[in-house]
Design a protein around this motif. Structure first.
Motif, PDB file in Angstrom:
ATOM      1  N   ARG A 120       0.838  -1.188   0.000  1.00 21.83           N
ATOM      2  CA  ARG A 120       0.000   0.000   0.000  1.00 21.83           C
ATOM      3  C   ARG A 120       0.880   1.247   0.000  1.00 21.83           C
ATOM      4  NH1 ARG A 120      -2.696  -0.347   6.070  1.00 21.83           N
ATOM      5  NH2 ARG A 120      -0.788   0.068   7.278  1.00 21.83           N
ATOM      6  N   GLN A 121       0.316   2.308  -0.536  1.00 22.23           N
ATOM      7  CA  GLN A 121       1.019   3.585  -0.578  1.00 22.23           C
ATOM      8  C   GLN A 121       0.054   4.699  -0.253  1.00 22.23           C
ATOM      9  OE1 GLN A 121       3.216   4.434  -4.183  1.00 22.23           O
ATOM     10  NE2 GLN A 121       4.547   5.853  -3.083  1.00 22.23           N
ATOM     11  N   ALA A 122       0.291   5.365   0.865  1.00 21.05           N
ATOM     12  CA  ALA A 122      -0.514   6.509   1.263  1.00 21.05           C
ATOM     13  C   ALA A 122       0.106   7.774   0.670  1.00 21.05           C
ATOM     14  CB  ALA A 122      -0.573   6.596   2.777  1.00 21.05           C
ATOM     15  N   PRO A 123      -0.679   8.830   0.532  1.00 20.80           N
ATOM     16  CA  PRO A 123      -0.162  10.079  -0.036  1.00 20.80           C
ATOM     17  C   PRO A 123       1.048  10.588   0.732  1.00 20.80           C
ATOM     18  CG  PRO A 123      -2.532  10.165   0.089  1.00 20.80           C
ATOM     19  CD  PRO A 123      -2.130   8.908   0.807  1.00 20.80           C
ATOM     20  N   GLY A 124       2.118  10.891   0.021  1.00 16.12           N
ATOM     21  CA  GLY A 124       3.305  11.434   0.648  1.00 16.12           C
ATOM     22  C   GLY A 124       4.164  10.413   1.370  1.00 16.12           C
ATOM     23  N   LYS A 125       3.806   9.130   1.266  1.00 15.49           N
ATOM     24  CA  LYS A 125       4.574   8.102   1.956  1.00 15.49           C
ATOM     25  C   LYS A 125       5.110   7.077   0.969  1.00 15.49           C
ATOM     26  CE  LYS A 125       2.213   8.394   6.415  1.00 15.49           C
ATOM     27  NZ  LYS A 125       1.565   7.613   7.510  1.00 15.49           N
ATOM     28  N   GLN A 126       6.104   6.329   1.419  1.00 11.13           N
ATOM     29  CA  GLN A 126       6.657   5.284   0.586  1.00 11.13           C
ATOM     30  C   GLN A 126       5.726   4.079   0.552  1.00 11.13           C
ATOM     31  OE1 GLN A 126      10.622   4.460   2.135  1.00 11.13           O
ATOM     32  NE2 GLN A 126      11.527   5.890   0.677  1.00 11.13           N
ATOM     33  N   ARG A 127       5.827   3.314  -0.527  1.00 15.79           N
ATOM     34  CA  ARG A 127       5.058   2.082  -0.621  1.00 15.79           C
ATOM     35  C   ARG A 127       5.571   1.102   0.429  1.00 15.79           C
ATOM     36  NH1 ARG A 127       3.862  -0.389  -6.514  1.00 15.79           N
ATOM     37  NH2 ARG A 127       3.284   1.818  -6.705  1.00 15.79           N
ATOM     38  N   GLU A 128       4.644   0.460   1.138  1.00 13.69           N
ATOM     39  CA  GLU A 128       5.050  -0.485   2.159  1.00 13.69           C
ATOM     40  C   GLU A 128       4.407  -1.843   1.921  1.00 13.69           C
ATOM     41  OE1 GLU A 128       3.862   0.020   6.259  1.00 13.69           O
ATOM     42  OE2 GLU A 128       1.789   0.509   5.724  1.00 13.69           O
ATOM     43  N   LEU A 129       5.144  -2.880   2.289  1.00 10.43           N
ATOM     44  CA  LEU A 129       4.642  -4.239   2.183  1.00 10.43           C
ATOM     45  C   LEU A 129       3.687  -4.498   3.337  1.00 10.43           C
ATOM     46  CD1 LEU A 129       4.697  -7.082   0.933  1.00 10.43           C
ATOM     47  CD2 LEU A 129       6.730  -7.543   2.314  1.00 10.43           C
ATOM     48  N   VAL A 130       2.468  -4.901   3.016  1.00  9.32           N
ATOM     49  CA  VAL A 130       1.441  -5.126   4.023  1.00  9.32           C
ATOM     50  C   VAL A 130       1.384  -6.599   4.421  1.00  9.32           C
ATOM     51  CG1 VAL A 130      -1.028  -5.006   4.500  1.00  9.32           C
ATOM     52  CG2 VAL A 130       0.082  -3.178   3.196  1.00  9.32           C
ATOM     53  N   ALA A 131       1.360  -7.481   3.415  1.00 10.25           N
ATOM     54  CA  ALA A 131       1.203  -8.909   3.698  1.00 10.25           C
ATOM     55  C   ALA A 131       1.781  -9.720   2.547  1.00 10.25           C
ATOM     56  CB  ALA A 131      -0.260  -9.261   3.910  1.00 10.25           C
ATOM     57  N   THR A 132       2.275 -10.905   2.900  1.00 11.75           N
ATOM     58  CA  THR A 132       2.854 -11.832   1.925  1.00 11.75           C
ATOM     59  C   THR A 132       2.307 -13.217   2.169  1.00 11.75           C
ATOM     60  OG1 THR A 132       4.913 -10.577   1.742  1.00 11.75           O
ATOM     61  CG2 THR A 132       4.996 -12.892   1.129  1.00 11.75           C
ATOM     62  N   ILE A 133       2.092 -13.972   1.100  1.00 13.10           N
ATOM     63  CA  ILE A 133       1.706 -15.369   1.230  1.00 13.10           C
ATOM     64  C   ILE A 133       2.496 -16.186   0.221  1.00 13.10           C
ATOM     65  CG2 ILE A 133      -0.294 -15.097  -0.330  1.00 13.10           C
ATOM     66  CD1 ILE A 133      -1.721 -17.197   1.505  1.00 13.10           C
ATOM     67  N   THR A 134       3.087 -17.282   0.697  1.00 10.14           N
ATOM     68  CA  THR A 134       3.822 -18.167  -0.196  1.00 10.14           C
ATOM     69  C   THR A 134       2.848 -19.093  -0.922  1.00 10.14           C
ATOM     70  OG1 THR A 134       4.086 -19.927   1.438  1.00 10.14           O
ATOM     71  CG2 THR A 134       5.743 -18.171   1.438  1.00 10.14           C
ATOM     72  N   ARG A 135       3.356 -19.815  -1.883  1.00 12.68           N
ATOM     73  CA  ARG A 135       2.493 -20.734  -2.614  1.00 12.68           C
ATOM     74  C   ARG A 135       1.919 -21.798  -1.677  1.00 12.68           C
ATOM     75  NH1 ARG A 135       0.975 -21.973  -7.562  1.00 12.68           N
ATOM     76  NH2 ARG A 135       0.451 -24.149  -8.030  1.00 12.68           N
ATOM     77  N   GLY A 136       2.687 -22.140  -0.664  1.00 14.80           N
ATOM     78  CA  GLY A 136       2.226 -23.139   0.293  1.00 14.80           C
ATOM     79  C   GLY A 136       1.327 -22.599   1.381  1.00 14.80           C
ATOM     80  N   GLY A 137       1.124 -21.284   1.404  1.00 15.41           N
ATOM     81  CA  GLY A 137       0.175 -20.708   2.345  1.00 15.41           C
ATOM     82  C   GLY A 137       0.786 -20.054   3.576  1.00 15.41           C
ATOM     83  N   LYS A 138       2.101 -19.986   3.647  1.00 13.96           N
ATOM     84  CA  LYS A 138       2.724 -19.306   4.778  1.00 13.96           C
ATOM     85  C   LYS A 138       2.551 -17.805   4.619  1.00 13.96           C
ATOM     86  CE  LYS A 138       7.085 -18.867   7.296  1.00 13.96           C
ATOM     87  NZ  LYS A 138       8.499 -19.266   7.366  1.00 13.96           N
ATOM     88  N   THR A 139       2.153 -17.149   5.715  1.00 13.42           N
ATOM     89  CA  THR A 139       1.832 -15.725   5.643  1.00 13.42           C
ATOM     90  C   THR A 139       2.727 -14.890   6.557  1.00 13.42           C
ATOM     91  OG1 THR A 139       0.155 -15.934   7.368  1.00 13.42           O
ATOM     92  CG2 THR A 139      -0.574 -16.216   5.097  1.00 13.42           C
ATOM     93  N   ASN A 140       2.818 -13.615   6.217  1.00 19.04           N
ATOM     94  CA  ASN A 140       3.554 -12.669   7.040  1.00 19.04           C
ATOM     95  C   ASN A 140       2.896 -11.305   6.887  1.00 19.04           C
ATOM     96  OD1 ASN A 140       5.524 -11.986   8.882  1.00 19.04           O
ATOM     97  ND2 ASN A 140       7.064 -11.520   7.331  1.00 19.04           N
TER      98      ASN A 140
END
Length: 121
Positions: free
Chosen positions: A38-58
């Protein structure tokens, strides 16, 4: 070529919920990690969530316990369920996917066009 198409953004009141979807199509052999940024106005893009093919999330700490990332490998689609939304979640949300191309057998990251999420207080 591969295309990622997002949907599900919109305007919601604080405390509400939204579900984002991102469908990948094109010359796909396999998809490895799928992410939401996500990227809010005036801010850098940030990683919110990740999921691997096997379903592991962060998740980034600010959304833990409120957001859930999931995927349907058969549909080449990733989802982001967002609950208990706060005004500070307002941003353009982008999906990204690490795709192994069926034509070249090379992998690269593709991006969606972004979808606006606005949370009113």
């Amino acid at each position: 070529q591969v295309q990622l198409v997002e949907s599900g953004g919109g305007l919601v009141q604080a405390g509400g919920s939204l579900r984002l979807s991102c469908a990948a199509s094109g010359s796909i052999f396999s998809i490895y990690d799928m992410d939401w940024y996500r990227q809010a106005p005036g801010k850098q893009r940030e990683l919110v969530a990740t999921i691997t093919r096997g379903g592991k999330t962060n998740y980034v700490d600010s959304v833990k316990g409120r957001f859930t990332i999931s995927r349907d490998n058969a549909k080449n689609t990733v989802y982001l369920q967002m609950n208990s939304l706060k005004p500070e979640d307002t941003a353009v949300y982008y999906c990204a996917a690490d795709v192994l191309d069926s034509g070249t057998y090379r992998s690269r990251v593709y991006w969606g066009q972004g979808t606006q999420v606005t949370v009113s207080s």
